[in-house]
Design an enzyme around this catalytic site. Structure first.
Site, PDB file in Angstrom:
ATOM      1  N   GLN A   1       0.812  -1.225   0.000  1.00 24.39           N
ATOM      2  CA  GLN A   1       0.000   0.000   0.000  1.00 24.39           C
ATOM      3  C   GLN A   1       0.842   1.271   0.000  1.00 24.39           C
ATOM      4  O   GLN A   1       0.293   2.368  -0.069  1.00 24.39           O
ATOM      5  CB  GLN A   1      -0.963   0.011   1.202  1.00 24.39           C
ATOM      6  CG  GLN A   1      -1.952  -1.152   1.237  1.00 24.39           C
ATOM      7  CD  GLN A   1      -2.982  -1.117   0.111  1.00 24.39           C
ATOM      8  OE1 GLN A   1      -3.114  -0.141  -0.639  1.00 24.39           O
ATOM      9  NE2 GLN A   1      -3.742  -2.197  -0.035  1.00 24.39           N
TER      10      GLN A   1
ATOM     11  N   SER B   1       2.856  -5.537  -5.038  1.00 24.40           N
ATOM     12  CA  SER B   1       1.839  -6.181  -5.881  1.00 24.40           C
ATOM     13  C   SER B   1       1.525  -5.288  -7.076  1.00 24.40           C
ATOM     14  O   SER B   1       1.356  -4.069  -6.918  1.00 24.40           O
ATOM     15  CB  SER B   1       0.563  -6.379  -5.046  1.00 24.40           C
ATOM     16  OG  SER B   1      -0.441  -6.960  -5.835  1.00 24.40           O
TER      17      SER B   1
ATOM     18  N   HIS C   1      -1.201  -5.294  -9.124  1.00 24.52           N
ATOM     19  CA  HIS C   1      -2.578  -4.832  -9.377  1.00 24.52           C
ATOM     20  C   HIS C   1      -3.014  -3.701  -8.456  1.00 24.52           C
ATOM     21  O   HIS C   1      -4.074  -3.118  -8.654  1.00 24.52           O
ATOM     22  CB  HIS C   1      -3.569  -6.007  -9.332  1.00 24.52           C
ATOM     23  CG  HIS C   1      -3.882  -6.532  -7.959  1.00 24.52           C
ATOM     24  ND1 HIS C   1      -4.989  -6.126  -7.267  1.00 24.52           N
ATOM     25  CD2 HIS C   1      -3.249  -7.429  -7.172  1.00 24.52           C
ATOM     26  CE1 HIS C   1      -5.023  -6.773  -6.098  1.00 24.52           C
ATOM     27  NE2 HIS C   1      -3.977  -7.562  -6.027  1.00 24.52           N
TER      28      HIS C   1
ATOM     29  N   THR D   1       6.536 -22.629 -14.544  1.00 25.61           N
ATOM     30  CA  THR D   1       6.897 -21.835 -15.721  1.00 25.61           C
ATOM     31  C   THR D   1       6.663 -20.357 -15.446  1.00 25.61           C
ATOM     32  O   THR D   1       5.586 -19.967 -14.971  1.00 25.61           O
ATOM     33  CB  THR D   1       6.034 -22.279 -16.925  1.00 25.61           C
ATOM     34  OG1 THR D   1       6.265 -23.669 -17.114  1.00 25.61           O
ATOM     35  CG2 THR D   1       6.378 -21.511 -18.179  1.00 25.61           C
TER      36      THR D   1
ATOM     37  N   CYS E   1      -9.749  -8.641   1.640  1.00 30.90           N
ATOM     38  CA  CYS E   1      -9.471 -10.053   1.955  1.00 30.90           C
ATOM     39  C   CYS E   1     -10.277 -10.538   3.152  1.00 30.90           C
ATOM     40  O   CYS E   1     -10.388 -11.731   3.379  1.00 30.90           O
ATOM     41  CB  CYS E   1      -7.996 -10.260   2.244  1.00 30.90           C
ATOM     42  SG  CYS E   1      -7.046 -10.153   0.756  1.00 30.90           S
TER      43      CYS E   1
HETATM   44  N1  PLP Z   1      -0.588  -6.861   1.617  1.00 27.14           N
HETATM   45  C1  PLP Z   1      -1.402  -5.805   1.754  1.00 27.14           C
HETATM   46  C2  PLP Z   1      -1.026  -4.716   2.708  1.00 27.14           C
HETATM   47  C3  PLP Z   1      -2.570  -5.714   0.998  1.00 27.14           C
HETATM   48  O1  PLP Z   1      -3.377  -4.671   1.139  1.00 27.14           O
HETATM   49  C4  PLP Z   1      -2.887  -6.778   0.114  1.00 27.14           C
HETATM   50  C5  PLP Z   1      -4.159  -6.777  -0.649  1.00 27.14           C
HETATM   51  O2  PLP Z   1      -5.130  -6.185  -0.288  1.00 27.14           O
HETATM   52  C6  PLP Z   1      -2.005  -7.849   0.004  1.00 27.14           C
HETATM   53  C7  PLP Z   1      -0.868  -7.863   0.777  1.00 27.14           C
HETATM   54  C8  PLP Z   1      -2.273  -8.994  -0.940  1.00 27.14           C
HETATM   55  O3  PLP Z   1      -2.107  -8.580  -2.268  1.00 27.14           O
HETATM   56  P1  PLP Z   1      -2.350  -9.600  -3.481  1.00 27.14           P
HETATM   57  O4  PLP Z   1      -3.768  -9.425  -3.872  1.00 27.14           O
HETATM   58  O5  PLP Z   1      -1.399  -9.144  -4.558  1.00 27.14           O
HETATM   59  O6  PLP Z   1      -2.040 -10.957  -2.985  1.00 27.14           O
END
Ligand code: PLP
Length: 376
Positions: free
Chosen positions: A178, A196, A198, A234, A320
């Site tokens: 973040q 990450s 996305h 892969t 999540c």
């Molecule tokens: N770490 C943090 C602080 C996040 O906010 C998130 C996703 O919301 C993740 C890890 C996980 O990211 P990913 O969707 O790429 O697994």
């Protein structure tokens, strides 16, 4: 539609999509194949790794391509701990981490590691002093996120890293999902860091772990020589190649986007303060991209659905955890009231949000509160 859920995921930049499509169409080889199609894929992927390393200020060999941040976090926590068991078994993890870190630490506890959760304070952060107090002679790993995904609270990870490094056998991992490309990440002071794609207008299913070269690690995904033997399977060459573009563009726009989002955040805080019953849960010095708020008389779910019905996308808790009915663990850990943690929503902003959307958001919130008989 107003999309205020950029901490969950972001739209893909057309430039990134273009690179991805072009590579998918024109580069069919497996980067581990020895023939020319394979060599072409490898050359482009290694070029991307080099570019990313330069942008982060680390070595190309310190970039491990992964499928997402959850994978990077799991690799950092479990992969590192298992490889360094001879150095000690004590692991410190903040109690406000993303589930991918928290659950990885819990899995290690099941394997007889001595796992302790570091408390966050009422501002949502772990202090360097708190880390110092919890370190033991056999602490091998400390993990603390840079920016909290529910509150936007910014942990002083540079200072925490300095505390960790007073123990020569201990290393520090920071989940920078973040924070990366929003504020500067001190990669030179970190041993491992997670990013990450996305979350920064890149592709879903793409991420990386920065791991300093000297650190030993056990692969979590077995199966081959890929990623220096640390991640079998892969390689997703098109995604890994597109990641360099994602990162470059995000970093190029960092300052300009920050200024815009800061104005949106400040406007919302000013206007929300005028609404009776409004709560602003994010600390005043949080990252402006995340604003955690609530209203006394409306639970998270009711407000989220009412906003959704008006075309405004927000989250309650982190995405999540969005299917669990419990209150927010992070707000609870900050010592906020039960009401705050069951009535909160998270607004998270991105480069495409505008001040007009913020104005529309406030107008809509007032309409919703009025419709629910909460006269303003
Ligand atoms: N770490 C943090 C602080 C996040 O906010 C998130 C996703 O919301 C993740 C890890 C996980 O990211 P990913 O969707 O790429 O697994």
């Amino acid at each position: 539609m107003i999309y205020f859920d950029n901490s969950s995921t972001t739209s893909v930049r057309p430039e990134v999509l273009h690179v991805y499509e072009q590579v998918l169409e024109t580069v069919c080889g497996n980067p581990d194949s020895l023939h020319q199609a394979g060599r072409k894929a490898r050359t482009l992927m290694e070029e991307s790794r080099k570019n990313i390393a330069r942008l982060l200020g680390v070595k190309p060999s310190e970039i491990i391509f992964t499928g997402c941040a959850s994978e990077s976090n799991t690799m950092a926590i479990i992969g590192y701990a298992l490889a360094n068991i001879n150095r000690g078994r004590h692991i410190l993890v903040s109690n406000a981490e993303h589930p991918s870190v928290r659950h990885a630490a819990e899995a290690l506890a099941e394997l007889d590691f001595d796992v302790e959760f570091l408390p966050i304070n009422d501002q949502g952060i772990v202090t360097p002093e708190c880390v110092r107090q919890h370190m033991k002679t056999d602490t091998i790993l400390v993990s603390c996120m840079h920016v909290n995904n529910e509150m936007g609270a910014i942990n002083p990870i540079g200072e925490i890293a300095d505390v960790v490094h007073t123990h020569p056998t201990c290393v520090f991992h920071a989940d920078c999902v973040q924070s990366f490309s929003k504020i500067d990440v001190p990669f030179d002071r970190l041993d491992m860091a997670t990013i990450s794609a996305h979350k920064i207008h890149g592709l879903k299913g793409s991420g990386l772990l920065m791991k300093k070269q000297k650190l030993k690690m056990v692969p979590i995904i077995q199966g081959g020589q890929q990623e220096n033997g640390l991640r079998g399977g892969t390689s997703n060459a098109p995604a890994n190649i597109a990641l360099a573009k994602t990162i470059r563009l995000a970093l190029e726009e960092q300052k300009e986007t920050y200024r815009k989002i800061e104005q949106i955040n400040q406007y919302l805080r000013r206007e929300l303060a005028k609404i009776p019953g409004a709560m602003i849960n994010s600390p005043a010095d949080a990252l402006p991209y995340i604003l955690n708020i609530g209203f006394d008389q409306m639970t998270s779910e009711v407000l989220l659905n009412a906003l959704d019905a008006k075309g405004i996308c927000v989250s309650a808790k982190s995405t999540c955890s969005s299917h669990s009915a419990n209150e927010s663990e992070v707000l609870k850990a900050m010592g906020k009231s039960k009401k705050a943690s069951t009535h909160m929503i998270r607004l998270s902003f991105g480069k495409d949000n505008t001040m007009d959307e913020a104005v529309q958001f406030i107008k809509t919130v007032k309409e919703i509160l009025n419709a629910y008989g909460l006269s303003l």
